[in-house]
Design a protein around this motif. Structure first.
Motif, PDB file in Angstrom:
ATOM      1  N   ALA A 141     100.367  75.935 134.163  1.00 38.03           N
ATOM      2  CA  ALA A 141     101.237  75.569 135.282  1.00 38.03           C
ATOM      3  C   ALA A 141     101.390  74.061 135.326  1.00 38.03           C
ATOM      4  CB  ALA A 141     100.626  76.080 136.588  1.00 38.03           C
ATOM      5  N   SER A 142     102.177  73.571 136.251  1.00 42.34           N
ATOM      6  CA  SER A 142     102.384  72.136 136.408  1.00 42.34           C
ATOM      7  C   SER A 142     102.363  71.789 137.878  1.00 42.34           C
ATOM      8  CB  SER A 142     103.728  71.704 135.799  1.00 42.34           C
ATOM      9  OG  SER A 142     103.752  71.940 134.417  1.00 42.34           O
ATOM     10  N   LEU A 143     102.250  70.501 138.144  1.00 42.48           N
ATOM     11  CA  LEU A 143     102.366  70.012 139.497  1.00 42.48           C
ATOM     12  C   LEU A 143     103.818  70.103 139.941  1.00 42.48           C
ATOM     13  CD1 LEU A 143     100.172  66.803 139.211  1.00 42.48           C
ATOM     14  CD2 LEU A 143      99.599  68.870 140.486  1.00 42.48           C
ATOM     15  N   PRO A 144     104.084  70.045 141.242  1.00 43.24           N
ATOM     16  CA  PRO A 144     105.473  70.053 141.700  1.00 43.24           C
ATOM     17  C   PRO A 144     106.278  68.974 140.983  1.00 43.24           C
ATOM     18  CG  PRO A 144     103.980  70.279 143.559  1.00 43.24           C
ATOM     19  CD  PRO A 144     103.125  70.020 142.358  1.00 43.24           C
ATOM     20  N   GLY A 145     107.459  69.335 140.569  1.00 43.20           N
ATOM     21  CA  GLY A 145     108.283  68.394 139.835  1.00 43.20           C
ATOM     22  C   GLY A 145     108.074  68.444 138.346  1.00 43.20           C
ATOM     23  N   GLY A 146     107.194  69.331 137.884  1.00 43.86           N
ATOM     24  CA  GLY A 146     106.999  69.508 136.460  1.00 43.86           C
ATOM     25  C   GLY A 146     105.969  68.585 135.828  1.00 43.86           C
ATOM     26  N   PRO A 182     100.512  58.021 133.379  1.00 47.98           N
ATOM     27  CA  PRO A 182     100.263  58.476 134.750  1.00 47.98           C
ATOM     28  C   PRO A 182      98.768  58.666 135.022  1.00 47.98           C
ATOM     29  CG  PRO A 182     101.071  60.276 133.395  1.00 47.98           C
ATOM     30  CD  PRO A 182     101.218  59.046 132.575  1.00 47.98           C
ATOM     31  N   PRO A 183      98.417  58.800 136.293  1.00 42.12           N
ATOM     32  CA  PRO A 183      97.002  58.814 136.662  1.00 42.12           C
ATOM     33  C   PRO A 183      96.290  60.103 136.293  1.00 42.12           C
ATOM     34  CG  PRO A 183      98.359  59.245 138.575  1.00 42.12           C
ATOM     35  CD  PRO A 183      99.303  58.889 137.467  1.00 42.12           C
ATOM     36  N   VAL A 184      94.951  60.012 136.346  1.00 44.58           N
ATOM     37  CA  VAL A 184      94.083  61.172 136.156  1.00 44.58           C
ATOM     38  C   VAL A 184      94.043  61.973 137.457  1.00 44.58           C
ATOM     39  CG1 VAL A 184      91.653  61.823 135.852  1.00 44.58           C
ATOM     40  CG2 VAL A 184      92.698  60.090 134.360  1.00 44.58           C
ATOM     41  N   HIS A 185      94.007  63.303 137.341  1.00 44.23           N
ATOM     42  CA  HIS A 185      94.049  64.165 138.526  1.00 44.23           C
ATOM     43  C   HIS A 185      92.711  64.803 138.881  1.00 44.23           C
ATOM     44  CE1 HIS A 185      98.203  64.124 136.863  1.00 44.23           C
ATOM     45  NE2 HIS A 185      98.495  63.930 138.133  1.00 44.23           N
ATOM     46  N   ALA A 186      91.728  64.774 137.963  1.00 43.49           N
ATOM     47  CA  ALA A 186      90.430  65.408 138.224  1.00 43.49           C
ATOM     48  C   ALA A 186      89.420  64.902 137.210  1.00 43.49           C
ATOM     49  CB  ALA A 186      90.545  66.935 138.141  1.00 43.49           C
ATOM     50  N   VAL A 187      88.143  65.134 137.503  1.00 43.94           N
ATOM     51  CA  VAL A 187      87.074  64.843 136.542  1.00 43.94           C
ATOM     52  C   VAL A 187      86.342  66.147 136.241  1.00 43.94           C
ATOM     53  CG1 VAL A 187      86.773  62.436 137.221  1.00 43.94           C
ATOM     54  CG2 VAL A 187      85.455  64.215 138.380  1.00 43.94           C
ATOM     55  N   LEU A 188      85.799  66.212 135.044  1.00 43.91           N
ATOM     56  CA  LEU A 188      85.064  67.389 134.593  1.00 43.91           C
ATOM     57  C   LEU A 188      83.775  66.937 133.943  1.00 43.91           C
ATOM     58  CD1 LEU A 188      84.611  70.350 133.701  1.00 43.91           C
ATOM     59  CD2 LEU A 188      86.185  69.910 131.790  1.00 43.91           C
ATOM     60  N   GLY A 189      82.637  67.363 134.483  1.00 44.74           N
ATOM     61  CA  GLY A 189      81.352  67.005 133.912  1.00 44.74           C
ATOM     62  C   GLY A 189      80.847  68.070 132.961  1.00 44.74           C
ATOM     63  N   HIS A 190      80.024  67.644 132.017  1.00 47.93           N
ATOM     64  CA  HIS A 190      79.401  68.547 131.058  1.00 47.93           C
ATOM     65  C   HIS A 190      77.911  68.251 131.044  1.00 47.93           C
ATOM     66  CE1 HIS A 190      78.111  70.113 127.113  1.00 47.93           C
ATOM     67  NE2 HIS A 190      79.147  70.933 127.198  1.00 47.93           N
ATOM     68  N   ARG A 210      95.037  77.010 132.851  1.00 48.28           N
ATOM     69  CA  ARG A 210      95.890  77.886 133.667  1.00 48.28           C
ATOM     70  C   ARG A 210      96.317  77.192 134.960  1.00 48.28           C
ATOM     71  NH1 ARG A 210      92.119  81.779 131.759  1.00 48.28           N
ATOM     72  NH2 ARG A 210      90.904  81.601 133.690  1.00 48.28           N
ATOM     73  N   ALA A 211      95.497  76.241 135.415  1.00 47.72           N
ATOM     74  CA  ALA A 211      95.827  75.505 136.639  1.00 47.72           C
ATOM     75  C   ALA A 211      96.745  74.317 136.378  1.00 47.72           C
ATOM     76  CB  ALA A 211      94.544  75.023 137.319  1.00 47.72           C
ATOM     77  N   GLY A 212      97.161  74.126 135.127  1.00 46.23           N
ATOM     78  CA  GLY A 212      98.124  73.081 134.839  1.00 46.23           C
ATOM     79  C   GLY A 212      97.587  71.842 134.165  1.00 46.23           C
ATOM     80  N   PHE A 213      96.297  71.839 133.798  1.00 44.28           N
ATOM     81  CA  PHE A 213      95.730  70.694 133.091  1.00 44.28           C
ATOM     82  C   PHE A 213      96.033  70.836 131.603  1.00 44.28           C
ATOM     83  CE2 PHE A 213      93.234  70.800 136.971  1.00 44.28           C
ATOM     84  CZ  PHE A 213      93.167  69.457 137.311  1.00 44.28           C
ATOM     85  N   VAL A 214      96.826  69.916 131.091  1.00 49.44           N
ATOM     86  CA  VAL A 214      97.214  69.993 129.682  1.00 49.44           C
ATOM     87  C   VAL A 214      96.782  68.768 128.885  1.00 49.44           C
ATOM     88  CG1 VAL A 214      99.156  71.524 130.133  1.00 49.44           C
ATOM     89  CG2 VAL A 214      99.500  69.051 130.159  1.00 49.44           C
ATOM     90  N   THR A 215      96.250  67.749 129.555  1.00 46.52           N
ATOM     91  CA  THR A 215      95.752  66.561 128.863  1.00 46.52           C
ATOM     92  C   THR A 215      94.282  66.362 129.221  1.00 46.52           C
ATOM     93  OG1 THR A 215      97.945  65.534 128.950  1.00 46.52           O
ATOM     94  CG2 THR A 215      96.079  64.096 128.475  1.00 46.52           C
ATOM     95  N   TYR A 216      93.446  66.232 128.185  1.00 48.32           N
ATOM     96  CA  TYR A 216      91.992  66.179 128.352  1.00 48.32           C
ATOM     97  C   TYR A 216      91.476  64.902 127.706  1.00 48.32           C
ATOM     98  CZ  TYR A 216      92.655  70.998 129.721  1.00 48.32           C
ATOM     99  OH  TYR A 216      93.076  72.129 130.372  1.00 48.32           O
TER     100      TYR A 216
END
Length: 334
Positions: free
Chosen positions: A7-12, A105-113, A284-290
């Protein structure tokens, strides 16, 4: 099984996540080309000062991360495990601050491992850098006082199902699956003698089995008492609502409440990781860049293996200066 389309954020606009690796991220002199960057200098100065205030007597973390001749990971984890932990944490937080400043563009979330969850919490603003240093000091004391048996971690090229079958066939009940990192990257944890048996069997089958640099068997019930004690101490820690959503490989969805965020801080001690599952859910939630915030391409490599078609990058992998980070970010985010 086919992945659902992201998915994507509003506006694609597609989402970007900054991934914070754990103890495999330590690299001698990793920040030597970034030490003059104000945000990096502040991290190193704060970690050294707070560590000294808490009684640390080992080599300054700033030296470990700016001197290419500093001890290698195996030597450091044997001789100065707290220094190893602090240097790993400081390197990831410092690199993340640079990436967040430069990302557009900015980062939208962080993910720890794994223990990278502490860095993720810091980067997101849920805990302070000073708190992170104190928590690592406390954890070090708890691990030392626990008098744990020799134990560790083993990376394999087995799927989780293949790893489980091997453990049953070899009757090694104390070895557990610590991390499902990618479709064919499973990490095992347990006593050293049983991990040695797994290594012999896996290699006899033509599979890879690589001991990881680690002071003990994280993500294993062996650390249950340490986990309980650490959780009790975390109750007294102030947790701030994070500026960025905090995701982890131990639970589904982001951690939102103070209780959930405290759980994230301690999860690496006993909870197994399902990193591949988390990545699929985030896609699935729209995160496509890691983006990998470590000085090595550890998590970006796993993301690339598990998420074909997504963009993965390790802009801070060494050797690197600000200009190269900016170029790598532009390539990934442009």
């Amino acid at each position: 099984m086919r992945d659902d389309p992201p998915a994507s954020l509003p506006g694609g606009t597609s989402r970007t996540v900054l991934m914070c690796p754990g103890q495999g991220a330590y690299l001698p002199g990793a920040l030597r080309h970034l030490s003059e960057v104000p945000s990096v200098a502040r991290v190193l100065r704060t970690v050294d000062a707070r560590g000294a205030a808490l009684g640390r007597t080992g080599p300054p973390v700033s030296r470990l991360l700016t001197d290419a001749a500093a001890p290698d990971p195996d030597h450091l984890v044997r001789t100065d495990p707290l220094g190893f932990d602090l240097a790993t944490y400081a390197a990831v937080v410092a690199c993340a601050t640079v990436l967040l400043d430069l990302a557009a563009p900015p980062v939208h979330a962080v993910l720890g491992h794994s223990v990278g969850d502490l860095a993720a919490l810091t980067v997101a603003g849920a805990i302070t850098l000073e708190q992170g240093v104190r928590l690592l000091h406390v954890r070090d004391r708890l691990l030392r006082e626990a008098a744990l048996p020799a134990a560790g971690l083993l990376a394999t090229d087995l799927s989780a199902g293949q790893a489980a079958d091997l453990l049953r066939a070899e009757d090694l009940p104390q070895v557990r699956i610590a991390a499902r990192n990618a479709p064919h990257q499973t990490v095992l944890a347990g006593p050293q003698e049983q991990l040695a048996a797994v290594t012999r069997t896996a290699r006899a089958l033509g599979r890879r089995a690589t001991p990881l640099t680690s002071r003990t068997a994280y993500h294993h019930p062996l650390l249950t008492e340490v986990h309980h004690a650490f959780r009790r101490l975390l109750r007294a820690q102030r947790v701030t609502p994070p500026a960025l959503p905090v995701h982890t490989a131990t639970t589904a969805g982001p951690a939102r409440t103070p209780a959930q965020l405290r759980t994230v801080a301690a999860a690496h001690l006993t909870e197994p990781l399902a990193f591949h599952r988390t990545l699929r859910a985030m896609r699935r939630a729209g995160f496509v860049t890691y983006l990998d915030s470590g000085p090595r391409a550890l998590l970006s490599t796993l993301a690339r293996a598990g998420l074909p078609g997504c963009t993965t990058a390790a802009p801070a992998r060494t050797p690197v200066g600000v200009d190269r980070i900016r170029h790598r970010l532009a390539a990934a985010l442009g």
